[in-house]
Design a protein around this motif. Structure first.
Motif, PDB file in Angstrom:
ATOM      1  N   GLY A  25       1.139  -1.336  -0.031  1.00  0.00           N
ATOM      2  CA  GLY A  25       0.028  -0.382  -0.191  1.00  0.00           C
ATOM      3  C   GLY A  25       1.070   0.928  -0.250  1.00  0.00           C
ATOM      4  O   GLY A  25       0.710   2.221  -0.671  1.00  0.00           O
ATOM      5  N   ILE A 293      -5.774  -1.274  -0.939  1.00  0.00           N
ATOM      6  CA  ILE A 293      -4.640   0.035  -1.246  1.00  0.00           C
ATOM      7  C   ILE A 293      -5.170   0.786  -2.437  1.00  0.00           C
ATOM      8  O   ILE A 293      -4.163   1.378  -2.188  1.00  0.00           O
ATOM      9  N   ALA A 307      -2.679   4.202   2.991  1.00  0.00           N
ATOM     10  CA  ALA A 307      -2.430   2.957   2.255  1.00  0.00           C
ATOM     11  C   ALA A 307      -1.186   1.935   3.138  1.00  0.00           C
ATOM     12  O   ALA A 307      -2.026   0.457   3.315  1.00  0.00           O
TER      13      ALA A 307
END
Length: 357
Positions: A25, A293, A307
């Motif tokens: 992420g 993400i 994220a």
């Protein structure tokens, strides 16, 4: 004994998934950091679904970041995981300060350092009083912005990973990693919320339990802050978290979800904005790892931090089989010189298994 062995295997897989999805992420959001939602959707034709080279108008791009690489967000998380392993799961304040200084001195990602962390690191390196960082005039009162950013929350996942299902212990470990850089009720409540969500995710298959864990952790964090830190003016984490979860429950499509989250909750480096936004993404994505993400990397502003946090929670919930397999190998290749996540997960699982048993 057999049950204990199986628990350790489950924890190891979910811990690895948490570390991986957080890092993926971070890398997915690095090329869109500080961008607007409109700019992101225009370039990518919708959500960001694959790694990209960070452009020069992002922090990662300005610091020669490469495709698939983590930034300071996941990098600090991995350093914290190492420190917890070295301390055999009993990280104290001195261990954490040593870890932070080690990261600041040796990680190539330290050049991305956030404002709250940077001020404290400078004071620690110079041997000056950290209590004076951000102080206004001759008083002991600090600027409200000092210590209210998301640095503690973005790195805190290992505090939850070593305490599966023990939210209170995860929050108390999280508190240690908040001080001295994020010594406010907002930052501590946010960090405890993330740690608690990760802790609960390791022992649950139910997203609702994880969200409830995040709420419980936020309240524990508020109480810990009242005993150990500063109470600051301004937006409070729990109020923004409630708003973020309401937006997630009401959203009918990705674009409206993201834009409402930005306008009503916020997506900046402030803990009262980006951390509730990350939990809102977790709730809205319903445990889908890639969407978690991808939405976070598309939400604009502090995309990589959002994220990282959302990824750490959902990874711990779903395990490695449900991660976006097409991204894993490229991610590992891009970061192999700095981190061995399989090794970290194995060592963290040993501590988690002992704490759970």
């Amino acid at each position: 004994m057999k049950e204990q062995f199986l628990n350790k295997l489950i924890f190891q897989d979910r811990i690895l998934a948490s570390l991986l999805l957080a890092g993926m992420g971070d890398a997915l959001g690095a090329p869109t950091e500080q961008w607007t939602i409109e700019e992101i959707f225009k370039k990518y034709g919708g959500l960001v679904l694959d790694f990209d080279i960070p452009p020069e108008d992002t922090f990662a791009g300005a610091n020669a970041g490469k495709r698939g690489e983590v930034t300071d967000d996941a990098s600090q998380m991995y350093y914290l995981a190492r420190a917890m392993i070295a301390a055999d799961g009993a990280l104290d304040q001195a261990d954490w300060v040593a870890c932070l200084l080690d990261w600041a001195s040796n990680s190539p990602k330290a050049s991305f350092m956030g404002p709250s962390t940077a001020g404290i690191v400078k004071a620690l390196q110079e041997g000056s009083d950290t209590a004076l960082v951000g102080v206004i005039g001759t008083s002991r009162r600090k600027m409200t912005s000092v210590g209210t950013t998301n640095g503690a929350a973005m790195r805190v996942a290992p505090a939850g990973l070593i305490y599966p299902g023990n939210i209170d212990a995860a929050c108390r470990q999280a508190l240690i990693t908040c001080l001295p850089s994020h010594d406010t009720n907002v930052a501590i409540s946010a960090a405890c919320s993330v740690a608690a969500a990760v802790s609960q995710a390791l022992v649950s298959n139910n997203l609702h339990d994880v969200i409830n864990g995040a709420i419980e952790g936020a309240h524990i964090g508020e109480q810990l802050a009242s005993e150990h830190a500063r109470i600051v003016a301004g937006p409070q984490y729990i109020a923004r978290l409630e708003m973020a979860l309401s937006i997630a429950a009401e959203a009918t499509n990705d674009y409206s979800f993201l834009t409402r989250m930005e306008r009503m909750v916020g997506n900046s480096v402030l803990a009262a904005e980006s951390v509730p936004a990350a939990l809102g993404v977790v709730a809205y994505s319903k445990g889908d790892a890639l969407r978690t993400i991808a939405l976070s990397a598309s939400i604009g502003n502090d995309t990589d931090s959002i994220a990282t946090m959302a990824g750490s929670i959902v990874g711990a919930l779903v395990g490695t089989e449900k991660l976006p397999q097409n991204l894993i190998q490229e991610f590992k290749q891009a970061n192999k010189a700095d981190f061995d996540l399989d090794k970290l997960a194995l060592a963290l699982a040993a501590i988690a298994g002992r704490n759970h048993g």
